[in-house]
Design a protein around this motif. Structure first.
Motif, PDB file in Angstrom:
ATOM      1  N   THR A 241       0.818  -1.215   0.000  1.00  0.00           N
ATOM      2  CA  THR A 241       0.000   0.000   0.000  1.00  0.00           C
ATOM      3  C   THR A 241       0.850   1.262   0.000  1.00  0.00           C
ATOM      4  OG1 THR A 241      -0.255   0.009   2.416  1.00  0.00           O
ATOM      5  CG2 THR A 241      -1.962  -1.131   1.121  1.00  0.00           C
TER       6      THR A 241
ATOM      7  N   PRO B 148      -9.703   1.053  -4.766  1.00  0.00           N
ATOM      8  CA  PRO B 148      -8.510   0.536  -4.072  1.00  0.00           C
ATOM      9  C   PRO B 148      -7.912  -0.687  -4.775  1.00  0.00           C
ATOM     10  CG  PRO B 148     -10.478  -0.110  -2.892  1.00  0.00           C
ATOM     11  CD  PRO B 148     -10.936   0.762  -4.031  1.00  0.00           C
ATOM     12  N   TRP B 149      -7.275  -0.448  -5.909  1.00  0.00           N
ATOM     13  CA  TRP B 149      -6.707  -1.540  -6.701  1.00  0.00           C
ATOM     14  C   TRP B 149      -5.646  -2.324  -5.950  1.00  0.00           C
ATOM     15  CZ3 TRP B 149      -9.268  -3.237 -10.632  1.00  0.00           C
ATOM     16  CH2 TRP B 149     -10.093  -2.375 -11.352  1.00  0.00           C
TER      17      TRP B 149
ATOM     18  N   THR C 177      -3.495   4.388  -2.847  1.00  0.00           N
ATOM     19  CA  THR C 177      -4.773   4.674  -3.496  1.00  0.00           C
ATOM     20  C   THR C 177      -5.158   6.112  -3.178  1.00  0.00           C
ATOM     21  OG1 THR C 177      -5.478   2.390  -3.269  1.00  0.00           O
ATOM     22  CG2 THR C 177      -7.204   4.026  -3.621  1.00  0.00           C
TER      23      THR C 177
ATOM     24  N   ASP D 106     -12.299   0.620   3.120  1.00  0.00           N
ATOM     25  CA  ASP D 106     -12.273   1.231   1.786  1.00  0.00           C
ATOM     26  C   ASP D 106     -13.689   1.383   1.228  1.00  0.00           C
ATOM     27  OD1 ASP D 106      -9.528   1.498   1.760  1.00  0.00           O
ATOM     28  OD2 ASP D 106      -9.178  -0.318   0.571  1.00  0.00           O
TER      29      ASP D 106
END
Length: 147
Positions: free
Chosen positions: A40, A51-52, A45, A103
């Motif tokens: 992350t 939130p890939w 993101t 998310d």
């Protein structure tokens, strides 16, 4: 408890007997969570975006769980701490339902309903597909190698 009340119940091992398993899960979990956090940080993101990274982490971790479970339950006898360390610890710490839930909430609360709904549906569908596909592919590869 009287004897009839105890029938069918398994004795719970003491904490001392569970200490190696607890340590394996804790060490594996620390490694997995650290790897997820690094992902992350490497691919953050932006606010309001899909939130890939978390989706990718969950799908990759679930695929690895599919491979691991086939190997340690169907192919070879693994060390008793392999599954707690790798499955529950490393891969359990790497994948994240809590971040996924936050998310989704943040996207919906931020007015990004389409992205929030897509994340809500895509993550569990993709994660389950990854486990199933990886387990099936592992079985096929191993059957070809050891008919």
């Amino acid at each position: 408890m009287t004897a009839p009340e105890n029938e069918g119940r398994r004795a719970r091992p003491g904490m001392r007997a569970q200490a190696p398993v607890l340590a394996a899960v804790a060490l594996g979990g620390a490694a997995g969570a650290t790897a997820r956090y690094a992902a992350t940080l490497g691919w953050p993101t932006p606010a309001g975006a899909f939130p890939w990274t978390v989706l990718g982490v969950n799908v990759a971790g679930c695929a690895a769980i599919g491979v691991l479970m086939v190997i340690v339950t169907e192919v070879r006898t693994a060390h008793p701490l392999a599954r707690p360390f790798l499955g529950t610890g490393v891969l359990g710490g790497f994948t994240t339902f809590s971040t996924y839930a936050v998310d989704v909430r943040d996207l919906l609360d931020g007015g990004h309903q389409a992205a929030g709904a897509a994340c809500l549906v895509a993550t569990p569908v993709a994660a389950l597909a990854a486990v199933w596909t990886a387990a099936a592919a592992t079985r096929r590869v191993l059957v070809r190698r050891h008919p």
